[in-house]
Enzyme design. Sequence first.
Site, PDB file in Angstrom:
ATOM      1  N   GLY A  86       0.868  -1.263   0.039  1.00 39.04           N
ATOM      2  CA  GLY A  86       0.116   0.043  -0.020  1.00 39.04           C
ATOM      3  C   GLY A  86       0.956   1.472  -0.022  1.00 39.04           C
ATOM      4  N   ARG A 114      -7.921  -2.280  -1.457  1.00 42.30           N
ATOM      5  CA  ARG A 114      -7.743  -1.148  -0.608  1.00 42.30           C
ATOM      6  C   ARG A 114      -8.207   0.049  -1.333  1.00 42.30           C
ATOM      7  NH1 ARG A 114      -2.058  -2.110   2.359  1.00 42.30           N
ATOM      8  NH2 ARG A 114      -2.729  -0.465   3.834  1.00 42.30           N
ATOM      9  N   SER A 159      -3.541   9.967   7.338  1.00 39.47           N
ATOM     10  CA  SER A 159      -2.879   8.971   6.891  1.00 39.47           C
ATOM     11  C   SER A 159      -1.293   9.765   6.257  1.00 39.47           C
ATOM     12  CB  SER A 159      -3.577   8.537   5.507  1.00 39.47           C
ATOM     13  OG  SER A 159      -2.792   8.100   4.679  1.00 39.47           O
ATOM     14  N   GLN A 161       0.337   8.055   4.280  1.00 39.72           N
ATOM     15  CA  GLN A 161       0.513   7.688   3.012  1.00 39.72           C
ATOM     16  C   GLN A 161      -0.030   8.739   2.108  1.00 39.72           C
ATOM     17  OE1 GLN A 161      -0.992   3.631   2.546  1.00 39.72           O
ATOM     18  NE2 GLN A 161       0.624   2.768   3.478  1.00 39.72           N
ATOM     19  N   ASP A 307      -0.194   0.320  13.276  1.00 43.03           N
ATOM     20  CA  ASP A 307       0.199  -0.909  12.869  1.00 43.03           C
ATOM     21  C   ASP A 307       0.511  -1.889  13.891  1.00 43.03           C
ATOM     22  OD1 ASP A 307       0.003  -0.099  10.224  1.00 43.03           O
ATOM     23  OD2 ASP A 307       2.300   0.608   9.983  1.00 43.03           O
ATOM     24  N   ARG A 380       1.316  -8.734   9.848  1.00 47.36           N
ATOM     25  CA  ARG A 380       1.158  -8.244  11.404  1.00 47.36           C
ATOM     26  C   ARG A 380       0.530  -9.331  12.163  1.00 47.36           C
ATOM     27  NH1 ARG A 380       4.525  -4.531  11.461  1.00 47.36           N
ATOM     28  NH2 ARG A 380       4.365  -2.992   9.585  1.00 47.36           N
TER      29      ARG A 380
END
Length: 419
Positions: A86, A114, A159, A161, A307, A380
């Site tokens: 991602g 996503r 975010s 990202q 995360d 994860r």
Amino acid sequence: MNGINGTLIVPGDKSISHRAAILASLSTGKTVIDNFLFSEDCLRTLDAFQEMGVQITKRNQQVIVESEGPSKFLPAKNAIDLGNSGTTARLLAGVLSAMPFSTVIKGDSSLSSRPMKRVTEPLSMMGAKFKFLQRDGHLPMTIEGGRLKQIDYEMPVASAQVKSAVLLAALTGQVHVSVTEQTKSRDHTERMLEAYGIHIEDKNGTITLRENQVLHAKNIEVPGDFSSAAYWIAAAVITPGSELTIEHVGLNPTRIGFLNVLKRMGASIEIIEKLDAMNEPVGTIIVRYSTLNATSLEIDEIPTLIDEIPILALVATQAEGTSHFHHLEELRFKETDRIKATVLGLEELGADIQMKDDGMVIQGRTRLHGGVVKTFHDHRIAMTAMIASLITSGDVTVDDQDCVKISYPNFFEQLNEFI
Ligand code: S3P
């Protein structure tokens, strides 16, 4: 099991490795990146730039990038495959928005489910054009880049990202931009740009990047990944008799919410050294087995531990009382629906955990037992289950061990040293 004892070094930071590969490719000259994370996700970022003509050599823990800057990038011959990553998809979308050619990017089934509109919306406002080839708002998509214009963007979600995609588009397209965040997300892009000597300002949540700035190559050292260290921190905190030292870990304040929450729960954690590597704080963490109390998460701390929720949920099963984890809607858009995957995985091992629309409620302490955990191919979830195995009464297996290679290729090797 007599505890998790000894000294450990975790591999390079995933977020910083992606950014190092990108900024090195956008620079003119030769960059040596030390301690790069050779995980599947970060290799996708290197491959993407290689497909656009950047010279990239991998050796041991180093990556050598030789680039003439973005004006010399060539259109990739085929669709660029970003696998599960991602971060690559969103950050690369920013860079490609400023390229005078079209590129198709695609991903695996997880990445193709996503949301991409969170990046295509601001990048479209800057002037790039996007076409979704199969499903609205999802990969694969075509990015038609070109001359960009300035925007002042207010982020609807926290975010890093999205923030980074907009900053990288502006940097590559040489236009001015400002991005405003409600809640601060990880700031590795801003820190690395500053280390390159780029003028970037963060004032009251608004980040401003000036137009017409170029990058000149600069060697980069990647610190250990705090998100990878989090598995061992959790292991030591929940396994009686543990005292573990983790060296050279990134301690960026926008990443270490997990440490702060564990301390609040009563964990014994010390940081014994702190230095700076390319504008990123780095240190050694000493962590010991501790008696823990339940906790609740504050909305502002969510981005700093986004995360770490699966592993934090495991820790909460070992804390006295009821832990409330809310405001976690973003977890539904990760490699898998991480609220569901975490709850199902821990339930399989005997946890008292309830799924909520925006998170989970965990009742501790529970004695966990063995089981077969469904990972949904999420690294994860797999690593959380394997850390749980250190304290379960029976064996824990995961339905997919390979997915750990997304972020932590030598995870099982390091785990075997402790069991
Ligand atoms: C990342 C940002 C976070 C995080 C991801 C890596 C990054 O995602 O979950 O693992 O490197 O910028 P969001 O930006 O979607 O919160």
